[in-house]
Design a protein around this motif. Sequence first.
Motif, mmCIF file in Angstrom:
data_model
loop_
_atom_site.group_PDB
_atom_site.id
_atom_site.type_symbol
_atom_site.label_atom_id
_atom_site.label_comp_id
_atom_site.label_asym_id
_atom_site.label_seq_id
_atom_site.Cartn_x
_atom_site.Cartn_y
_atom_site.Cartn_z
ATOM 1 N N PRO A 153 52.738 77.385 63.392
ATOM 2 C CA PRO A 153 51.526 77.921 64.015
ATOM 3 C C PRO A 153 50.273 77.640 63.198
ATOM 4 C CG PRO A 153 52.810 79.673 62.990
ATOM 5 C CD PRO A 153 53.650 78.440 62.921
ATOM 6 N N GLY A 154 49.138 77.601 63.893
ATOM 7 C CA GLY A 154 47.866 77.392 63.213
ATOM 8 C C GLY A 154 47.720 75.963 62.731
ATOM 9 N N ASP A 155 46.934 75.796 61.672
ATOM 10 C CA ASP A 155 46.702 74.470 61.102
ATOM 11 C C ASP A 155 46.526 74.608 59.607
ATOM 12 O OD1 ASP A 155 46.403 71.758 60.985
ATOM 13 O OD2 ASP A 155 44.642 71.655 62.291
ATOM 14 N N PHE A 156 46.539 73.490 58.912
ATOM 15 C CA PHE A 156 46.286 73.472 57.476
ATOM 16 C C PHE A 156 44.788 73.217 57.277
ATOM 17 C CE2 PHE A 156 50.730 71.333 57.124
ATOM 18 C CZ PHE A 156 51.325 72.521 57.500
ATOM 19 N N THR A 157 44.090 74.133 56.645
ATOM 20 C CA THR A 157 42.649 74.032 56.468
ATOM 21 C C THR A 157 42.260 74.397 55.040
ATOM 22 O OG1 THR A 157 42.185 76.338 57.078
ATOM 23 C CG2 THR A 157 42.317 74.725 58.879
ATOM 24 N N ALA A 181 56.305 65.990 55.539
ATOM 25 C CA ALA A 181 57.723 65.630 55.544
ATOM 26 C C ALA A 181 58.427 66.418 54.451
ATOM 27 C CB ALA A 181 57.892 64.133 55.324
ATOM 28 N N VAL A 182 59.643 66.874 54.739
ATOM 29 C CA VAL A 182 60.429 67.668 53.790
ATOM 30 C C VAL A 182 61.824 67.061 53.697
ATOM 31 C CG1 VAL A 182 59.130 69.769 54.287
ATOM 32 C CG2 VAL A 182 61.192 69.274 55.612
ATOM 33 N N GLY A 183 62.604 67.536 52.732
ATOM 34 C CA GLY A 183 63.973 67.042 52.618
ATOM 35 C C GLY A 183 64.453 66.828 51.206
ATOM 36 N N ASP A 184 63.682 67.248 50.202
ATOM 37 C CA ASP A 184 64.094 67.062 48.815
ATOM 38 C C ASP A 184 65.380 67.857 48.562
ATOM 39 O OD1 ASP A 184 63.413 65.702 46.418
ATOM 40 O OD2 ASP A 184 62.902 67.615 45.500
ATOM 41 N N GLY A 185 66.444 67.139 48.194
ATOM 42 C CA GLY A 185 67.721 67.782 47.937
ATOM 43 C C GLY A 185 68.457 68.213 49.190
ATOM 44 N N ARG A 186 67.949 67.834 50.346
ATOM 45 C CA ARG A 186 68.543 68.224 51.624
ATOM 46 C C ARG A 186 69.318 67.042 52.213
ATOM 47 N NH1 ARG A 186 67.388 73.844 52.614
ATOM 48 N NH2 ARG A 186 65.285 74.279 51.822
ATOM 49 N N PRO A 187 70.112 67.289 53.272
ATOM 50 C CA PRO A 187 70.926 66.202 53.825
ATOM 51 C C PRO A 187 70.150 65.147 54.597
ATOM 52 C CG PRO A 187 71.251 68.245 55.060
ATOM 53 C CD PRO A 187 70.474 68.601 53.834
ATOM 54 N N PHE A 188 68.928 65.464 55.050
ATOM 55 C CA PHE A 188 68.126 64.490 55.794
ATOM 56 C C PHE A 188 66.663 64.885 55.708
ATOM 57 C CE2 PHE A 188 69.745 67.683 58.773
ATOM 58 C CZ PHE A 188 68.568 68.184 59.314
ATOM 59 N N VAL A 189 65.794 64.017 56.225
ATOM 60 C CA VAL A 189 64.350 64.262 56.207
ATOM 61 C C VAL A 189 63.942 65.027 57.461
ATOM 62 C CG1 VAL A 189 62.054 63.187 56.198
ATOM 63 C CG2 VAL A 189 63.922 62.184 54.863
ATOM 64 N N GLY A 190 63.148 66.062 57.274
ATOM 65 C CA GLY A 190 62.574 66.823 58.378
ATOM 66 C C GLY A 190 61.064 66.806 58.268
ATOM 67 N N ALA A 191 60.385 67.503 59.163
ATOM 68 C CA ALA A 191 58.913 67.520 59.125
ATOM 69 C C ALA A 191 58.370 68.823 59.688
ATOM 70 C CB ALA A 191 58.349 66.341 59.914
ATOM 71 N N LEU A 192 57.316 69.310 59.057
ATOM 72 C CA LEU A 192 56.506 70.401 59.584
ATOM 73 C C LEU A 192 55.290 69.775 60.248
ATOM 74 C CD1 LEU A 192 56.506 72.835 56.504
ATOM 75 C CD2 LEU A 192 58.183 72.689 58.357
ATOM 76 N N VAL A 193 54.988 70.194 61.474
ATOM 77 C CA VAL A 193 53.897 69.604 62.247
ATOM 78 C C VAL A 193 52.963 70.702 62.734
ATOM 79 C CG1 VAL A 193 53.329 68.276 64.326
ATOM 80 C CG2 VAL A 193 55.380 67.705 63.017
ATOM 81 N N THR A 194 51.657 70.456 62.676
ATOM 82 C CA THR A 194 50.687 71.358 63.304
ATOM 83 C C THR A 194 50.007 70.614 64.448
ATOM 84 O OG1 THR A 194 48.788 70.777 61.913
ATOM 85 C CG2 THR A 194 50.263 72.497 61.087
#
Length: 619
Positions: free
Chosen positions: A563-567, A493-506
């Motif tokens: 793209p890809g995954d977190f490993t 989840a992202v959004g620090d200092g931003r107008p709303f919460v977003g998310a990066l998904v793999t």
Amino acid sequence: MKRHRDGSWSDKPAAAIEKTMTVPWLLSRRAARTPDDVCVERRSELGAAWVEVRAGEFEEDVIRAARGLVGMGLQPGQTVAILGATSYEWSLLDMAVQYAGGVVVPIYESASAEQIRWILADSAVRLVLTDTAAHAGLVESVRTPGLLASVVYDADGMTRLYAAGADVPESEVLERKEALTSDDLVTVIYTSGTTGNPKGVELTHGNFVASALNILVSEREVIDTPDARVLLFLPLAHIMARIVFVYAIAGRGRIGHVPNVRNLLADIQAFSPTALLCVPRVLEKVYNAAEAKTRGMRLKAFRWAARVAVDNSRKSFHGPVFGLKREIARSLVWDRLTQALGPDCRFAISAGAPLSKRLGHFYRGIGLTVIEAYGLTESTGPAAANRPGRVVMGSVGQPIPAGAVKIAKDGEVLLKGPHIFRGYRNDPQATADAVDRDGWFHSGDIGTIDKHGFATITGRKKELIVTAGGKNVAPAVLEDRLRGHPLVSQVVAVGDGRPFVGALVTLDAEMLPGWLRNHGLPRMDAASAAGHPRVLEALQRAVDRTNAQVSRAESIRKFVIVPGDFTEDNGLLTPSMKVKRDEVLRRYASTVDGLYRDARGPQAGGGRRKRGARRGGRS
């Protein structure tokens, strides 16, 4: 369990820790009491069978290896690093170093050359024990002053080690063992961390013994019975697996080792554990894999049986009609899952991240009680845990005996007790910053405690997202819930200092083929699936269900599939399977910026939470 005036909760100690109590003392005590009691099972040379090792035999082998270490020049108090996969030999050498009076410094298999160099230098390591020539070569490439040797502990290496101790009398090892006290250092564990050099956590024999003797009382049904069998597959370089090995040795159970999770279900079938030590992702994978193997009417039956399991755990229904439903669900689905986890498996010890309440209820409903626990390297493993028969789903339980937990004014979880570390290696300032004048360790986690002393962890203090509107958002709450979807592997989840919460998904490449098949879609790779409308729709529904659990200001407004995954291999996961958030945000900075360029609609997927979005279910 008692609540004190300062708001802390504590449980009375199960045992007083005396100076003579050390980790070798725990093994010697078992070997003296029940020398013929099997404490370890090791894989045969061909790996097809498990060979029983009795407590007396194990101690004899430990002393023999310790003689070899003494013969190689190891002096009391010196440090020895162990670099290798989880194995019987790893645990044997861990105990042997201690019997020889040494201090063990575990190193993760995935550690980089620079991390190894730092650890060897910071702890002044004298000897390195590795399981492969490749690891030995990596150590030699960063050799530090004072390093005596790097020994590969394969069959030939163990033979040479034993030969080195041929002229060392057993009495010398026993004298060193008896000279140890509970105040002496037993290990320095370097936390994997997400930025900078790892910090060395110094743990004493007293820390280990306090944890063991108190946990054996509070979790006796799980770990301290004659038929208790625990399979270790998590890295022994991590405190979680290492302390559970000590619990088994100190109690009446037996332990088995496998190097990783690649053949986990087959290994479980072969070893037949009564308890699994795992992270929530393993339990999510088992459920998702079972669901992915069904389709059509069988898929509907699977989901119906899953709902019955949740109701069974919650005791939502009673009477003969529900009893009939339960038997049908057991024959259709539950028995297949319990057989996959081993017919004798009754408990799963889960730590490292929260497990969704629904999944916890599902497993308990089919007969596998998930014991969620909470702790850190600095607390020698568990600082709080649920107990069999006293499980509050979604919580990490109550403080362990002799331990205390409280919540600071800013929501930070504070810990105290004989299991708390003595300090960070060569870093008194970091120690002073972490442990206050009253002896409370500031964990860096945020959480709550209910009126019965059950703690719930909601995230890391430093990871709190503060939106442009000033809303504090704990990302773990969103991430853990969304990650339960079979299509999802990792979420940030992202959004620090931003107008709303977003998310990066793999996307989960293992689960993708089954999901596509079940939804009548053709085979495609993860890159193609990331842009497919049906995949994006399913993820949006999962986001909507996640958002239904939080306020609008905390909800995920947009998401993007990366793209890809977190490993571990690409440096985005720690060895304990935690996402390196700072590194992900650095590497995907432009992707995050893209989420907020057009606030009117989704980029690669996402959107606003639908009013009245339904809860539960799975797409």
